[in-house]
Design an enzyme around this catalytic site. Structure first.
Site, PDB file in Angstrom:
ATOM      1  N   LYS A 179       0.753  -1.265  -0.239  1.00  0.00           N
ATOM      2  CA  LYS A 179       0.016  -0.038  -0.013  1.00  0.00           C
ATOM      3  C   LYS A 179       0.629   1.111   0.005  1.00  0.00           C
ATOM      4  O   LYS A 179       1.471   1.632   0.823  1.00  0.00           O
ATOM      5  CB  LYS A 179      -1.099   0.168   1.179  1.00  0.00           C
ATOM      6  CG  LYS A 179      -1.882   1.208   1.090  1.00  0.00           C
ATOM      7  CD  LYS A 179      -2.495   1.420   2.403  1.00  0.00           C
ATOM      8  CE  LYS A 179      -1.936   2.474   3.107  1.00  0.00           C
ATOM      9  NZ  LYS A 179      -1.940   3.946   2.803  1.00  0.00           N
ATOM     10  N   GLY A 222       7.383   4.327   8.080  1.00  0.00           N
ATOM     11  CA  GLY A 222       6.319   5.372   8.584  1.00  0.00           C
ATOM     12  C   GLY A 222       6.630   5.967   9.918  1.00  0.00           C
ATOM     13  O   GLY A 222       7.573   5.761  10.441  1.00  0.00           O
ATOM     14  N   SER A 223       5.685   6.687  10.503  1.00  0.00           N
ATOM     15  CA  SER A 223       5.664   7.245  11.678  1.00  0.00           C
ATOM     16  C   SER A 223       5.876   6.277  12.769  1.00  0.00           C
ATOM     17  O   SER A 223       5.376   5.094  12.951  1.00  0.00           O
ATOM     18  CB  SER A 223       4.503   8.291  11.903  1.00  0.00           C
ATOM     19  OG  SER A 223       3.480   7.405  12.332  1.00  0.00           O
ATOM     20  N   THR A 224       6.612   6.666  14.176  1.00  0.00           N
ATOM     21  CA  THR A 224       6.724   5.801  14.914  1.00  0.00           C
ATOM     22  C   THR A 224       5.430   5.525  15.679  1.00  0.00           C
ATOM     23  O   THR A 224       4.964   4.446  16.333  1.00  0.00           O
ATOM     24  CB  THR A 224       7.772   6.558  16.212  1.00  0.00           C
ATOM     25  OG1 THR A 224       8.874   6.627  15.653  1.00  0.00           O
ATOM     26  CG2 THR A 224       7.654   5.604  17.536  1.00  0.00           C
ATOM     27  N   GLU A 225       4.387   6.540  15.697  1.00  0.00           N
ATOM     28  CA  GLU A 225       3.022   6.520  16.245  1.00  0.00           C
ATOM     29  C   GLU A 225       2.399   5.219  15.522  1.00  0.00           C
ATOM     30  O   GLU A 225       1.608   4.272  16.289  1.00  0.00           O
ATOM     31  CB  GLU A 225       2.466   7.672  15.877  1.00  0.00           C
ATOM     32  CG  GLU A 225       1.270   7.714  16.732  1.00  0.00           C
ATOM     33  CD  GLU A 225       0.431   9.143  16.180  1.00  0.00           C
ATOM     34  OE1 GLU A 225       1.202   9.989  15.635  1.00  0.00           O
ATOM     35  OE2 GLU A 225      -0.830   9.100  16.429  1.00  0.00           O
ATOM     36  N   GLY A 239       3.609   2.844  13.772  1.00  0.00           N
ATOM     37  CA  GLY A 239       4.444   1.912  13.939  1.00  0.00           C
ATOM     38  C   GLY A 239       4.152   0.766  15.327  1.00  0.00           C
ATOM     39  O   GLY A 239       4.122  -0.162  15.585  1.00  0.00           O
ATOM     40  N   GLU A 297      10.510   0.383  10.135  1.00  0.00           N
ATOM     41  CA  GLU A 297      11.571   1.674   9.953  1.00  0.00           C
ATOM     42  C   GLU A 297      10.677   2.940   9.967  1.00  0.00           C
ATOM     43  O   GLU A 297       9.913   3.365   9.360  1.00  0.00           O
ATOM     44  CB  GLU A 297      11.920   1.554   8.418  1.00  0.00           C
ATOM     45  CG  GLU A 297      13.384   2.271   8.349  1.00  0.00           C
ATOM     46  CD  GLU A 297      13.189   3.590   7.904  1.00  0.00           C
ATOM     47  OE1 GLU A 297      13.124   4.367   8.626  1.00  0.00           O
ATOM     48  OE2 GLU A 297      13.065   3.753   6.565  1.00  0.00           O
ATOM     49  N   CYS A 306      13.676  10.122   6.889  1.00  0.00           N
ATOM     50  CA  CYS A 306      13.332   9.609   7.955  1.00  0.00           C
ATOM     51  C   CYS A 306      14.900   9.811   9.052  1.00  0.00           C
ATOM     52  O   CYS A 306      15.164   9.819  10.049  1.00  0.00           O
ATOM     53  CB  CYS A 306      12.785   8.279   8.250  1.00  0.00           C
ATOM     54  SG  CYS A 306      13.735   7.174   6.978  1.00  0.00           S
ATOM     55  N   GLU A 313      10.531  14.639  16.057  1.00  0.00           N
ATOM     56  CA  GLU A 313      10.674  14.709  14.664  1.00  0.00           C
ATOM     57  C   GLU A 313       9.834  15.644  13.784  1.00  0.00           C
ATOM     58  O   GLU A 313       8.578  15.591  14.068  1.00  0.00           O
ATOM     59  CB  GLU A 313      10.409  13.409  13.966  1.00  0.00           C
ATOM     60  CG  GLU A 313      10.851  13.187  12.611  1.00  0.00           C
ATOM     61  CD  GLU A 313      10.431  11.969  12.011  1.00  0.00           C
ATOM     62  OE1 GLU A 313       9.599  11.060  12.523  1.00  0.00           O
ATOM     63  OE2 GLU A 313      11.613  11.443  11.374  1.00  0.00           O
TER      64      GLU A 313
END
Lengths: 521, 293
Positions: A226, A278-281, A283, A300, A334, A431
C-alpha cells in the site's frame, strides 16, 4: 599569522545592491563596507534562467485503479480519492480507494500466487522477472522522475539523480540474490515466508516500494503493497511495469488508500509478514495489533538523527553534509540530520558558513532542474512543521530563516535553522520532518556522544572529523543504525539501513535486508 | 582557518553537483559574455613572435568582429619579451597586460633572478605579474621560504597586480592546495591561480572550489578580497559556465567581475563565440567562421 582586521573597503562594480547583515536594510553602494560579521552577497548579477523539465512525455491518466491479481480493477466500493500536486494544489488524478474487501482480494491473490507459482519457481527464474523490472524502471526513468516530482513535490534533480536510479539499483541488486539464497547465510538454509504486507510512506514513494518489493520477490515471497495516500502515482506506474514485465498474476498487488487499507493489511490473517516504513506512532499501533499472531514484523520509523561536527572536521564539506542532511527532500527524510551538534570552538564560523551557504538554496518549482528545495508534501505536513517551528520560537530558540520568494500556490516552507537550542526543547526532541535544523553545541567528544544518544530515536548519525580514531570511537558508541563518517545521506542497495530504539527494528538493504524476508533453518 | 582540512570525496561531490546546474537561454548568453570579459587571453610558447602577439591582441580587443555587443577580454598574458609589442597593440584600450615571470614555469631559479625578471616585466609595461611558487620548497616543508619569496616578488611588483600560480597538479592534494593558497594570500597575492598550463593536468572544478573556499575564508578572517584564476584545460563554454556557477554559489556576486575572477585560456574564446552566435542566431556555425588568432 598577522591579519589586518578593522574596516576594509572593497572595490565593487557600480550599481550592485549590497545587502547588509541581519537588519534587512539594503543599500546601493559603490563600495562594499565590511560590517561584522562579514557576509557574502548572493544576488542577481548573473541569474539562472528557468529550466523546467518537460512533462508532456508523462502518460498521466485521469483515473487509476487497484492492481490486484495482475489486473487493474476498481475498488469494490467504487470510492476514489484525488492525488494532488503539492506545488500547484491541482488534482493530478483520481485514485481508487481500497477498503478491507479489496485488501482481502489482494491477499487472496497473493496467497494463491505464492502457493501455486512463486514459492516453487527456481530462484534463477524469479531473478529474470526482477531483473526485467529493474531494466524497465531504467527505461522509464525520465517519466517516473517527473511523475515523482509532480506527485510528491520533490525537486526533479533529486528524483532524477537519486530516487529513480536507486530504485532500479535495488531491483538489480536483489535480482542477483534470487538464485544465491543458499549462499546468503552460510551454514543455514533460507526459505521464503509467504505473503508480505507492506505499507510505505510518501517521502520516497518509488524508492520505498523498491526497498520493499525487491527483496521480497527475490526471496520468493508475494506482496501486497500500500503506497501512501498522497503519493500513489509512481507505485501505480510500477504496477504497470510489473504487468508489462509479465510477472505471474498475484505476485505483486498494489492497493491504494489510507489507513483503512493499511489496517486491513496488518490485520489480515493470511498475511505472514508486515513491513512498515512510516511514523513511530503508527509503528507502535501495528506492533500492538499483531502481538500474539505469527506475523513477522520489521519497522522503519522516525528519527532525530545527530550530525556531529568536530573542530578538526573538513569544514566546507561538513557544511555540505549539514545542508544535505537536513534540506535534502525538504527534510522529509527519516534519517535527516535534524540535530546538529557543533563543537563550541567552531560554532560561530559553522553558523556563519551555513547561513551563507543557505542563501544559495533555490526554493520553488520542483520541475525546474535548478531547484534545490521543492514543495512540502501536503497541507497536513506543512501545518505540522509550522506548529513545531512556532514551538521552537516560543520555547526561546533563535530562528534563522532565509528570505526567498515562494510561489503563490502550493505548500512551501523556507529552509530554517535554530540556534540556542536546548536539549529539552521540542525542536530538539520531536521529529519535524521538514527543512528545519536544530543547532546544539558541545565541548568534548564524550559530551557529544552523551547528548547525541540522548534521544528516543536512533536511526542515523553523521560524524565529521579528520581523525580516524575519533570516527571509530564515536561510531562504536552511537546508538544509531547507520553512521556516516565525513558524509551524510549516502544510500546503496548493498548497505543495510534501519534503526535502534523508537526508530524501529529490522534492516533493509544488503544481505541483512534479505534476512527479513526468509526463514532460516 | 589556514589549517582547515579538505575532504577529497566531499569536495569532488560538491563540484559535481554544482556542475549539474542547468544554464539555458538568457543565463547562457549573459554568462558567456561575462566569461569573455574575464579571459586572460594567453600565449606562452617558445615560438611566440611579435606577429603572433599582434594578431592575438586584435582578437582580445574585438573577439567577434562586427559585433560590439561582445566585450573585450580582460587581459593578454605573454612572456616578458613580448610585453612591449602587446603594449603597442593595446594602447588606448582597457585591456591589461599580464606577464609571467619568476622563472616561469618551473620557478627553480635563484631569488635575485626571479626578482629581476619581475622588475623588468613591470618596467616594460606589465600591469599584472603571474609568478610561480617554488613547489620544491613547498613540498620540502619550507613554507617560510615560499612565503618570503612571494612577499619579495610582491614588493618588486610595485603597482602591478600579483597573481600567484600554485601549479596545483604538482601539489597534488587538496590539503596542500589550500595551504599553498593561504600562504600566497598572506604573503601579498592579489590573485591565486591554479596552473602554469604547462602540465597535462591543470585547472579542475574541485581545485577551483577549494581555492575559492580558501579565499572566502581568508576574507571572512581578514576582510581582504583576493581574486581567483583557474588556468589551463578550460576549453569549452560548458566547462567555463560551470566555473562561473562555482563562483556564483561559493563566493557570490562580489567576485563575478574581471577584477576578481579570470580565466587563463588560449583556445576557449572561439567555443564561447560559437555558442554565443548560436544563442543569437539559433544556428551553429562552422569553426571556419571564427578567426583563430
Amino acid at each position: 599569522m598577522s591579519h589586518s582586521l578593522g574596516t576594509c573597503v572593497v572595490p565593487m562594480n557600480a550599481g550592485v545592491t549590497m545587502k547588509r547583515n541581519g537588519n534587512g536594510k539594503t543599500a546601493t553602494a559603490r563600495h562594499l563596507e565590511i560590517v561584522e560579521p562579514r557576509q557574502l552577497y548572493f544576488g542577481e548579477k548573473w541569474q539562472y534562467a528557468p529550466s523546467p523539465e518537460k512533462k508532456d512525455h508523462v502518460k498521466l491518466k485521469k483515473h487509476y485503479d487497484l492492481f490486484i491479481d495482475g489486473k487493474f480493477v476498481p475498488g469494490k466500493s467504487g470510492k476514489t480519492f484525488p492525488t494532488i500536486n503539492p506545488a500547484t494544489e491541482e488534482t493530478l488524478a483520481e485514485i481508487a480507494y481500497a477498503e478491507a474487501a479489496d485488501v482481502d482480494r489482494a491477499v487472496t491473490a497473493a496467497r494463491r500466487a505464492y502457493d501455486k507459482v512463486w514459492r516453487k519457481m527456481p530462484g534463477s527464474e524469479r531473478a529474470k522477472y526482477v531483473f526485467r523490472i529493474a531494466r524497465m524502471i531504467q527505461e522509464k526513468a525520465r517519466e517516473l522522475a517527473v511523475l515523482e516530482s509532480m506527485d510528491g513535490g520533490k525537486p526533479i534533480r533529486e528524483s532524477r539523480d537519486c530516487d529513480i536510479p536507486l530504485a532500479a539499483a535495488h531491483f538489480f541488486y536483489y535480482a542477483g540474490w534470487a538464485d544465491k539464497l543458499d549462499y546468503a547465510f552460510p551454514g543455514r538454509k533460507a526459505r521464503s515466508i509467504g505473503v508480505a504486507g507492506q505499507v510505505i510512506p510518501w517521502n520516497f514513494p518509488l524508492l520505498m516500494a523498491a526497498w520493499k518489493i525487491a527483496p521480497a520477490l527475490a526471496s520468493g515471497n508475494t506482496v501486497v503493497l500500500k503506497p501512501a495516500e498522497t503519493t500513489p502515482l509512481t507505485a501505480l506506474h510500477l504496477a504497470e511495469i510489473i504487468q508489462e514485465a509479465d510477472l505471474p498474476p498475484g505476485v505483486v498487488n498494489i492497493v491504494t488508500g489510507d489507513g483503512t487499507a493499511g489496517a486491513a493489511i496488518v490485520n489480515h490473517p493470511n498475511v505472514d509478514k508486515i513491513a512498515f516504513t512510516g511514523s513511530t506512532e503508527v509503528g507502535k499501533m501495528i506492533q500492538r495489533a499483531i502481538a500474539g499472531t505469527n506475523k513477522r514484523l520489521t519497522l522503519e520509523l522516525g528519527g532525530k538523527s545527530a550530525n556531529i561536527i568536530f573542530e578538526d572536521a573538513p569544514m566546507d564539506q561538513a557544511i555540505e553534509g549539514i545542508i544535505d542532511g537536513i534540506y535534502f527532500n525538504q527534510g522529509h527524510v527519516c534519517c535527516a540530520g535534524s540535530r546538529l551538534f557543533v563543537q563550541e570552538s567552531i560554532a560561530e564560523i559553522v553558523e556563519r558558513k551555513l547561513w551563507d551557504r543557505m542563501q544559495n538554496l533555490r526554493v520553488g518549482d520542483p520541475l525546474d532542474k535548478n531547484t534545490d528545495v521543492g514543495a512540502i508534501n501536503s497541507k497536513m505536513q506543512l501545518n505540522k512543521i509550522c506548529e513545531l517551528v512556532d514551538a521552537g520560537v516560543r520555547e526561546g530558540a533563535t530562528k534563522h530563516q532565509i528570505e526567498c520568494a515562494l510561489p503563490k500556490k502550493g505548500y512551501w516552507f523556507r529552509p530554517t535553522f535554530f540556534t540556542k537550542v536546548a536539549q529539552s526543547h521540542r525542536i530538539a526532541q520531536e521529529e519535524i520532518f521538514g527543512p528545519v535544523l536544530s543547532v546544539l553545541t558541545f565541548r568534548t567528544p564524550e559530551e557529544a556522544l552523551e547528548r547525541a544518544n540522548n534521544s528516543p530515536y536512533g536511526l542515523a548519525a553523521g560524524v565529521w572529523t579528520d581523525k580516524g580514531s575519533k570516527i571509530f570511537k564515536i561510531a562504536n558508541r552511537m546508538r544509531a543504525g547507520v553512521i556516516w563518517a565525513n558524509t551524510y545521506n549516502q544510500f546503496d542497495p548493498s548497505s543495510p539501513f534501519g534503526g535502534y530504539k523508537e526508530s524501529g527494528f529490522g534492516r533493509e538493504g544488503g544481505v541483512h535486508g534479505l534476512a527479513s524476508y526468509v526463514e532460516l533453518y | 582557518m589556514m589549517h582547515v582540512t579538505v575532504d577529497q570525496v566531499g569536495v569532488e561531490e560538491r563540484a559535481r553537483k554544482l556542475s549539474t546546474r542547468s544554464i539555458k537561454t538568457s543565463s547562457k548568453r549573459e554568462g558567456i559574455k561575462l566569461i569573455i570579459s574575464m579571459i586572460d587571453l594567453t600565449t606562452l610558447e617558445g615560438k611566440d613572435s611579435p606577429g603572433k602577439i599582434r594578431a592575438m591582441c586584435q582578437k582580445a580587443i574585438r573577439p567577434l568582429p562586427g559585433n560590439a555587443d561582445v566585450p573585450s577580454v580582460a587581459a593578454v598574458c605573454v612572456y616578458p619579451n613580448l610585453i612591449r609589442e602587446a603594449k603597442r597593440c593595446l594602447a588606448g584600450t582597457n585591456i591589461k597586460i599580464a606577464s609571467v615571470a619568476t622563472g616561469f614555469p618551473s620557478g627553480q631559479y635563484p631569488l635575485d633572478i626571479k626578482l629581476a625578471d619581475v622588475r623588468d616585466a613591470v618596467t616594460m609595461g606589465a600591469d599584472e605579474i603571474d609568478m610561480v611558487i617554488d613547489r620544491g620548497a613547498f613540498l620540502a616543508g619550507k613554507y617560510r621560504k615560499v612565503a618570503d619569496e612571494i612577499a619579495k616578488v610582491k614588493e618588486a611588483c610595485g603597482p602591478a597586480h600579483l597573481k600567484v600560480i600554485l601549479e596545483t597538479a604538482e601539489l597534488e592534494t587538496f590539503d596542500n592546495i589550500r595551504k599553498a593558497s593561504w600562504i600566497a594570500m598572506e604573503s601579498g597575492a592579489d590573485f591565486i591561480k591554479t596552473s602554469t598550463g604547462k602540465l597535462k593536468e591543470a585547472a579542475t572544478l574541485p581545485i577551483t572550489l577549494v581555492m575559492l573556499e580558501a579565499l572566502r575564508d581568508y576574507w571572512y578572517e581578514t576582510g581582504k578580497v583576493i581574486g581567483m584564476k583557474p588556468a589551463g584545460g578550460i576549453r569549452t563554454s560548458k566547462d567555463a559556465l560551470r566555473y562561473l556557477v562555482l563562483v556564483k554559489e561559493t563566493v557570490g556576486d562580489t567576485w563575478l567581475t574581471p577584477d576578481l575572477f579570470r580565466f587563463g585560456a588560449s583556445t576557449l574564446t572561439n567555443d564561447l563565440l560559437m555558442q554565443l552566435a548560436k544563442e543569437m542566431t539559433g544556428n551553429y556555425q562552422a569553426a571556419e567562421y571564427f578567426t583563430i588568432d
